[in-house]
Structures are given as structure tokens and as C-alpha cells.
Design a protein around this motif. Structure first.
Motif, PDB file in Angstrom:
ATOM      1  N   ILE A  67       0.836  -1.196   0.000  1.00 56.37           N
ATOM      2  CA  ILE A  67       0.000   0.000   0.000  1.00 56.37           C
ATOM      3  C   ILE A  67       0.875   1.252   0.000  1.00 56.37           C
ATOM      4  N   SER A  68       0.532   2.184  -0.864  1.00 52.95           N
ATOM      5  CA  SER A  68       1.150   3.505  -0.865  1.00 52.95           C
ATOM      6  C   SER A  68       0.036   4.539  -0.754  1.00 52.95           C
ATOM      7  N   ALA A  69       0.045   5.333   0.320  1.00 57.49           N
ATOM      8  CA  ALA A  69      -1.026   6.304   0.546  1.00 57.49           C
ATOM      9  C   ALA A  69      -0.447   7.683   0.804  1.00 57.49           C
ATOM     10  N   ASN A  70      -0.852   8.643   0.013  1.00 54.55           N
ATOM     11  CA  ASN A  70      -0.416  10.028   0.164  1.00 54.55           C
ATOM     12  C   ASN A  70      -1.614  10.862   0.614  1.00 54.55           C
ATOM     13  N   PHE A  71      -1.542  11.349   1.834  1.00 58.57           N
ATOM     14  CA  PHE A  71      -2.670  12.090   2.406  1.00 58.57           C
ATOM     15  C   PHE A  71      -2.617  13.584   2.085  1.00 58.57           C
ATOM     16  N   ASN A  72      -1.687  13.959   1.212  1.00 60.19           N
ATOM     17  CA  ASN A  72      -1.601  15.346   0.749  1.00 60.19           C
ATOM     18  C   ASN A  72      -1.310  16.307   1.899  1.00 60.19           C
ATOM     19  N   THR A  73      -0.378  15.886   2.760  1.00 55.61           N
ATOM     20  CA  THR A  73       0.071  16.744   3.847  1.00 55.61           C
ATOM     21  C   THR A  73       1.533  17.119   3.612  1.00 55.61           C
ATOM     22  N   VAL A  74       1.989  18.138   4.321  1.00 57.71           N
ATOM     23  CA  VAL A  74       3.342  18.651   4.110  1.00 57.71           C
ATOM     24  C   VAL A  74       4.390  17.639   4.543  1.00 57.71           C
ATOM     25  N   THR A  75       4.165  17.013   5.677  1.00 57.95           N
ATOM     26  CA  THR A  75       5.137  16.053   6.208  1.00 57.95           C
ATOM     27  C   THR A  75       4.529  14.664   6.267  1.00 57.95           C
ATOM     28  N   HIS A  76       5.367  13.649   6.094  1.00 60.23           N
ATOM     29  CA  HIS A  76       4.931  12.263   6.214  1.00 60.23           C
ATOM     30  C   HIS A  76       5.207  11.815   7.652  1.00 60.23           C
ATOM     31  N   SER A  77       4.197  11.904   8.486  1.00 57.91           N
ATOM     32  CA  SER A  77       4.359  11.648   9.911  1.00 57.91           C
ATOM     33  C   SER A  77       4.198  10.169  10.236  1.00 57.91           C
ATOM     34  N   CYS A  78       4.500   9.831  11.493  1.00 52.61           N
ATOM     35  CA  CYS A  78       4.292   8.465  11.973  1.00 52.61           C
ATOM     36  C   CYS A  78       2.816   8.102  11.922  1.00 52.61           C
ATOM     37  N   ARG A  79       1.962   9.104  12.120  1.00 55.84           N
ATOM     38  CA  ARG A  79       0.515   8.861  12.057  1.00 55.84           C
ATOM     39  C   ARG A  79       0.120   8.389  10.666  1.00 55.84           C
ATOM     40  N   GLU A  80       0.691   8.993   9.629  1.00 56.55           N
ATOM     41  CA  GLU A  80       0.358   8.587   8.270  1.00 56.55           C
ATOM     42  C   GLU A  80       0.825   7.158   7.994  1.00 56.55           C
ATOM     43  N   LYS A  81       1.978   6.793   8.538  1.00 56.13           N
ATOM     44  CA  LYS A  81       2.452   5.419   8.378  1.00 56.13           C
ATOM     45  C   LYS A  81       1.497   4.445   9.056  1.00 56.13           C
ATOM     46  N   THR A  97      -6.911 -13.288  -0.591  1.00 52.49           N
ATOM     47  CA  THR A  97      -5.523 -13.305  -1.061  1.00 52.49           C
ATOM     48  C   THR A  97      -5.016 -14.701  -1.402  1.00 52.49           C
ATOM     49  N   HIS A  98      -5.580 -15.747  -0.777  1.00 54.57           N
ATOM     50  CA  HIS A  98      -5.073 -17.098  -1.071  1.00 54.57           C
ATOM     51  C   HIS A  98      -5.461 -17.555  -2.477  1.00 54.57           C
ATOM     52  N   THR A  99      -6.325 -16.779  -3.143  1.00 54.24           N
ATOM     53  CA  THR A  99      -6.669 -17.084  -4.529  1.00 54.24           C
ATOM     54  C   THR A  99      -5.496 -16.789  -5.464  1.00 54.24           C
ATOM     55  N   TYR A 100      -4.581 -15.934  -5.017  1.00 53.65           N
ATOM     56  CA  TYR A 100      -3.465 -15.492  -5.862  1.00 53.65           C
ATOM     57  C   TYR A 100      -2.121 -15.717  -5.159  1.00 53.65           C
ATOM     58  N   PRO A 101      -1.759 -16.977  -4.887  1.00 49.83           N
ATOM     59  CA  PRO A 101      -0.500 -17.237  -4.170  1.00 49.83           C
ATOM     60  C   PRO A 101       0.721 -16.836  -4.991  1.00 49.83           C
ATOM     61  N   ARG A 102       1.770 -16.447  -4.273  1.00 51.01           N
ATOM     62  CA  ARG A 102       3.070 -16.106  -4.860  1.00 51.01           C
ATOM     63  C   ARG A 102       2.989 -14.949  -5.863  1.00 51.01           C
ATOM     64  N   THR A 103       2.030 -14.054  -5.651  1.00 48.84           N
ATOM     65  CA  THR A 103       1.909 -12.865  -6.498  1.00 48.84           C
ATOM     66  C   THR A 103       1.911 -11.612  -5.615  1.00 48.84           C
ATOM     67  N   GLY A 104       1.847 -10.473  -6.273  1.00 47.13           N
ATOM     68  CA  GLY A 104       1.795  -9.210  -5.547  1.00 47.13           C
ATOM     69  C   GLY A 104       0.658  -8.340  -6.048  1.00 47.13           C
ATOM     70  N   ILE A 105       0.049  -7.610  -5.138  1.00 47.11           N
ATOM     71  CA  ILE A 105      -0.997  -6.636  -5.471  1.00 47.11           C
ATOM     72  C   ILE A 105      -0.572  -5.298  -4.880  1.00 47.11           C
ATOM     73  N   THR A 106      -0.462  -4.295  -5.739  1.00 49.26           N
ATOM     74  CA  THR A 106      -0.026  -2.972  -5.303  1.00 49.26           C
ATOM     75  C   THR A 106      -1.186  -1.992  -5.370  1.00 49.26           C
ATOM     76  N   VAL A 107      -1.392  -1.269  -4.282  1.00 47.59           N
ATOM     77  CA  VAL A 107      -2.466  -0.287  -4.197  1.00 47.59           C
ATOM     78  C   VAL A 107      -1.859   1.084  -3.937  1.00 47.59           C
ATOM     79  N   SER A 108      -2.202   2.044  -4.792  1.00 51.31           N
ATOM     80  CA  SER A 108      -1.719   3.423  -4.638  1.00 51.31           C
ATOM     81  C   SER A 108      -2.914   4.351  -4.414  1.00 51.31           C
ATOM     82  N   LEU A 109      -2.849   5.123  -3.325  1.00 50.29           N
ATOM     83  CA  LEU A 109      -3.927   6.045  -2.992  1.00 50.29           C
ATOM     84  C   LEU A 109      -3.373   7.458  -2.885  1.00 50.29           C
TER      85      LEU A 109
END
Length: 227
Positions: A67-81, A97-109
Motif C-alpha cells: 500500500i502507498s497512501a499520500n494524504f496530501n500533507t506537508v510532512t509524512h508523519s508516523c501517524r500517516e504510516k 488473497t489465497h486465490t493469488y498465491p506467490r503474487t503481488g498486489i499494489t495499491v496506490s492512494l
């Protein structure tokens, strides 16, 4: 899938569900994408996968979700992590997830405009993008944010704006599954009494049930467009 915009206004009560608008297939070169407008807050989500990943990242019994999530804030704080980890756990709850073993799913927000209740908007946008992707899911997840005012006699605020959040002693985000309406994710800030939390839970569940009806309608409409 049709990338037409879906604009749904709650006919029961605007206090339960804010103005909601979503659009599918908004990003090219993705396996699923959606934009989601929740009141004045808007979010964009893109999904890639399942795809092949390096052996070091493979999990024999399921797909690995990033997961990659950008909350559109000035700093990337521990709270955002922390919020990013919450979103990841919620995604793992939804996707089979067990339907797709040994693969990767990437989510960008990406937050396009943040005017409060951002975590629920991110999770609701994630759900929409997963619908567009066609990935196998156990259920849909809907998210509701509510603010608990400092004054104990004031009502709970559903989907508070940034200004309203500043006036609250606590902000609570609850996520419900679309089958049994069980709480699958809970994130709170600030302090509150048990009574006020129970009030927030009750109102959030009512709003969550309405959201499930809306999301299921959107899912059926999307399936019809594919047939």
C-alpha cells in the motif's frame, strides 16, 4: 467496465451519508482504479495486480499486498504510516488473497483534496477500486468517520470537515463488512467516554448500512455494464 460517473445522493437523510460521487477506470495502465468524492474530500486509487514478484517477496499461500497512501500533507508523519498500515490490513480483510498465491498486489492512494474524514474516504475509495479490478473479495468494506464534540450535550458529527474535527475531543473511524455489519477496522484519536463511543458506534453503523446499500448498487451496476 464502463467508466461512467456514478453520482448518488442519499434520499433518506444527508446526516447519514454525505454527497457521494465515484468514477471507475480513471487511471490508465492499472488493473482497477477509481476516484471517490465524499463531501468535500476526494481520493484517487489505482490497483496493479496480481502480478509476478521477486521470490524474496513471495508468499506461498497468498498474495502480498503493498500500500502507498499520500494524504496530501506537508510532512509524512508516523501517524500517516499508521494509517497506511490500517488501510493495508483492511485491504487484506477484503481480498481473498489465497486465490493469488506467490503474487503481488499494489495499491496506490492519493488525496486530491482533504477536507476531513480522510481515512474513511481512503478506505471507501479502495473498495471502489477493488470493485473495478474484479479481484475476488470476501465482502465489501464501508468506512464511516464521526467526530465527538467537546461539549457532552452536542450530537455526534458524521463525516466531520477539517474545521469540525478541530472542535472535537475525538475522531473515530469505523469500518463495517457488507455481510454482517461487523466492525473490521477501528481507529480513534483523542479521549472519550464509553457512552459517547457507544453513541458514535450506533450512528456509524446506521450510516454504514446505508453505505453498504449504495456500494452494492454501484457493484451491481458495474457488473451489468460488464455483461
Amino acid at each position: 467496465m464502463d467508466n461512467g460517473e456514478v453520482d448518488i445522493n442519499d434520499e433518506v437523510s444527508e446526516t447519514l451519508v454525505p454527497h457521494i460521487c465515484c468514477e471507475f477506470q480513471v487511471l490508465s495502465k492499472t488493473d482497477g482504479s477509481a476516484s471517490f468524492f465524499q463531501g468535500s474530500t476526494s481520493v484517487l486509487c489505482g490497483i496493479h495486480g496480481p502480478t509476478e514478484v521477486k521470490q524474496s517477496k513471495q508468499q506461498n499461500d497468498k498474495s502480498a499486498i503493498e500500500i502507498s497512501a499520500n494524504f496530501n500533507t506537508v510532512t509524512h508523519s508516523c501517524r500517516e504510516k499508521m494509517l497506511q498500515e490500517i488501510i493495508k490490513n483492511t485491504a487484506e480483510t477484503m481480498i481473498i488473497t489465497h486465490t493469488y498465491p506467490r503474487t503481488g498486489i499494489t495499491v496506490s492512494l492519493q488525496a486530491l483534496h482533504n477536507d476531513g474524514s480522510s481515512l474513511s474516504a481512503f478506505i471507501n475509495c479502495l473498495t471502489m477500486a477493488l470493485i473495478d479490478s474484479g479481484l475476488s473479495m470476501s465482502f465489501l468494506v464501508v468506512a464511516v468517520t464521526c467526530g465527538i464534540p467537546r461539549e457532552p450535550d452536542k450530537p455526534i458529527i458524521l463525516y466531520p470537515s477539517l474545521e469540525e474535527e478541530k472542535l472535537c475531543v475525538s475522531v473515530v473511524t469505523l469500518c463495517f463488512d457488507s455481510v454482517n455489519y461487523d466492525v473490521v477496522t477501528s481507529y480513534t484519536t483523542g479521549t472519550f467516554s464509553i457512552l459517547r463511543y457507544e453513541q458514535a458506534l450506533l450512528q456509524s453503523e446506521s450510516a454504514g448500512r446505508r453505505l453498504v446499500a449504495i456500494f452494492e448498487f454501484i457493484k451491481r451496476r458495474s457488473s451489468d455494464n460488464c455483461s
